[in-house]
Design an enzyme around this catalytic site. Structure first.
Site, PDB file in Angstrom:
ATOM      1  N   LEU A   1     136.446  36.864  59.735  1.00  0.00           N
ATOM      2  CA  LEU A   1     137.880  37.038  60.030  1.00  0.00           C
ATOM      3  C   LEU A   1     138.477  37.818  58.872  1.00  0.00           C
ATOM      4  O   LEU A   1     138.882  37.258  57.854  1.00  0.00           O
ATOM      5  CB  LEU A   1     138.537  35.664  60.210  1.00  0.00           C
ATOM      6  CG  LEU A   1     138.035  34.902  61.453  1.00  0.00           C
ATOM      7  CD1 LEU A   1     138.606  33.502  61.492  1.00  0.00           C
ATOM      8  CD2 LEU A   1     138.352  35.652  62.738  1.00  0.00           C
ATOM      9  N   HIS A   2     138.519  39.139  59.024  1.00  0.00           N
ATOM     10  CA  HIS A   2     138.876  40.009  57.912  1.00  0.00           C
ATOM     11  C   HIS A   2     140.347  39.863  57.504  1.00  0.00           C
ATOM     12  O   HIS A   2     140.658  39.468  56.392  1.00  0.00           O
ATOM     13  CB  HIS A   2     138.595  41.473  58.285  1.00  0.00           C
ATOM     14  CG  HIS A   2     137.174  41.738  58.695  1.00  0.00           C
ATOM     15  ND1 HIS A   2     136.104  41.632  57.825  1.00  0.00           N
ATOM     16  CD2 HIS A   2     136.650  42.100  59.899  1.00  0.00           C
ATOM     17  CE1 HIS A   2     134.986  41.925  58.477  1.00  0.00           C
ATOM     18  NE2 HIS A   2     135.287  42.207  59.736  1.00  0.00           N
TER      19      HIS A   2
END
Ligand code: RIB
Ligand code: CA
Length: 302
Positions: free
Chosen positions: A238-239
């Site tokens: 989950l950048h």
């Protein structure tokens, strides 16, 4: 202490999760969302920003910005985020039409607040920020700092051997922002790939009584399914939420002051980070499990 922030974004599945996380954080006061072409074209990133706010029941400005990079042709990431940019997850319609002129709105907002108070949280290509520096540098220098998801240091890139999408989508904009000498913290793939959601997180969110938490489950599930044609992984990074997690809990991250520039070569090399003259603080380490736990706490919160 609550930090007033402006979120510049190209939603985008992980952008959507990041925005939901920010809206639930007591450490952040989100002043508004500015949108940029990136994962998908501007009209869709702007509509999606409005949809995310409607889902969260949040009323604040959505202001559209650049519909293309400074000089290069745009390239999208529909293979990851889907044609609608949200992996096909149906969110409520925007509550109000978006405004236009993100640069003017950011400049006015910065001038309406004491100097050095507002953080710019940048989740997509840096085009809007570069245009702000070009069109109203005095306003731009009123930011406290910029915290941006982007780049790869000791990690392979995701759009080229060493190029990460946000940097590669508009390398000229990133170089201009790096060169401006503002306080800039970069959250690269080196740490974002260590904050990974899997089936457990999806199941926990999906079981919530809250619509926004269930939507987050669907978004992560969609992100989970979207691969570049490879086998479905056991988890997905989950950048963009890592930017919000850094804002709220910097102690979960370890940073290093580096001197960088951005490769301006043609695509696949363009956007890679190189040793250079510009001082940039870079997150190099993260406690991935504690960061994920904080993200889940925020997404599950009432
Ligand atoms: O490389 C990851 C970044 O590119 C994230 O911001 C994602 O939303 C895409 O824009
Ligand atoms: Ca993004």
């Amino acid at each position: 202490m609550t930090t007033p922030v402006i979120i510049d974004t190209d939603p985008g599945i992980d952008d959507a999760v990041a925005i939901l996380c920010a809206l639930k954080s007591s450490a952040l006061r989100v002043l508004g969302l500015t949108t940029v072409a990136g994962n998908i074209p501007l009209a869709r990133t702007t509509e999606n920003a409005g949809r995310i706010l409607a889902l969260a029941g949040a009323d604040m400005p959505v202001v559209s910005g650049a519909d293309r990079p400074l000089v290069r042709a745009p390239f999208a990431a529909t293979d990851v985020h889907g044609g609608d940019g949200l992996g096909g997850v149906a969110l409520p319609p925007p509550r109000a039409p978006a405004r236009t002129d993100a640069v003017g709105w950011i400049a006015r907002t910065l001038r309406d607040h004491p100097e050095g108070q507002i953080d710019l949280l940048v989740l997509g290509p840096m085009t809007n920020i570069a245009l702000l520096l070009r069109e109203d540098e005095d306003a731009a220098r009123r930011v406290r700092r910029i915290v941006a998801m982007g780049g790869a240091i000791a990690e392979p890139g995701n759009v080229g051997p060493r190029a990460e999408f946000n940097m590669a989508a508009d390398p000229e904009a990133a170089e201009a922002v790096f060169a401006a000498g503002l306080r800039l913290t970069l959250i690269p793939l080196d740490v974002t790939r260590k904050v990974r959601a899997g089936p457990c997180e999806v199941a926990e969110l999906a079981a919530s009584l809250r619509e926004d938490a269930r939507a987050a489950a669907a978004l992560i599930e969609a992100y989970f399914q979207s691969t570049d044609g490879g086998e479905i992984p056991a988890s997905r990074p989950l950048h963009d939420p890592c930017v919000m997690l850094f804002e709220e809990a910097p102690a979960l991250f370890g940073c290093e002051d580096m001197h960088l520039s951005v490769d301006l070569s043609p695509p696949r090399a363009g956007g890679a980070l190189l040793e250079g003259p510009h001082p940039v603080r870079v997150a190099r380490r993260v406690d991935g499990s504690r960061a994920l736990a904080l993200l889940m706490e925020r997404l599950m919160a009432p």
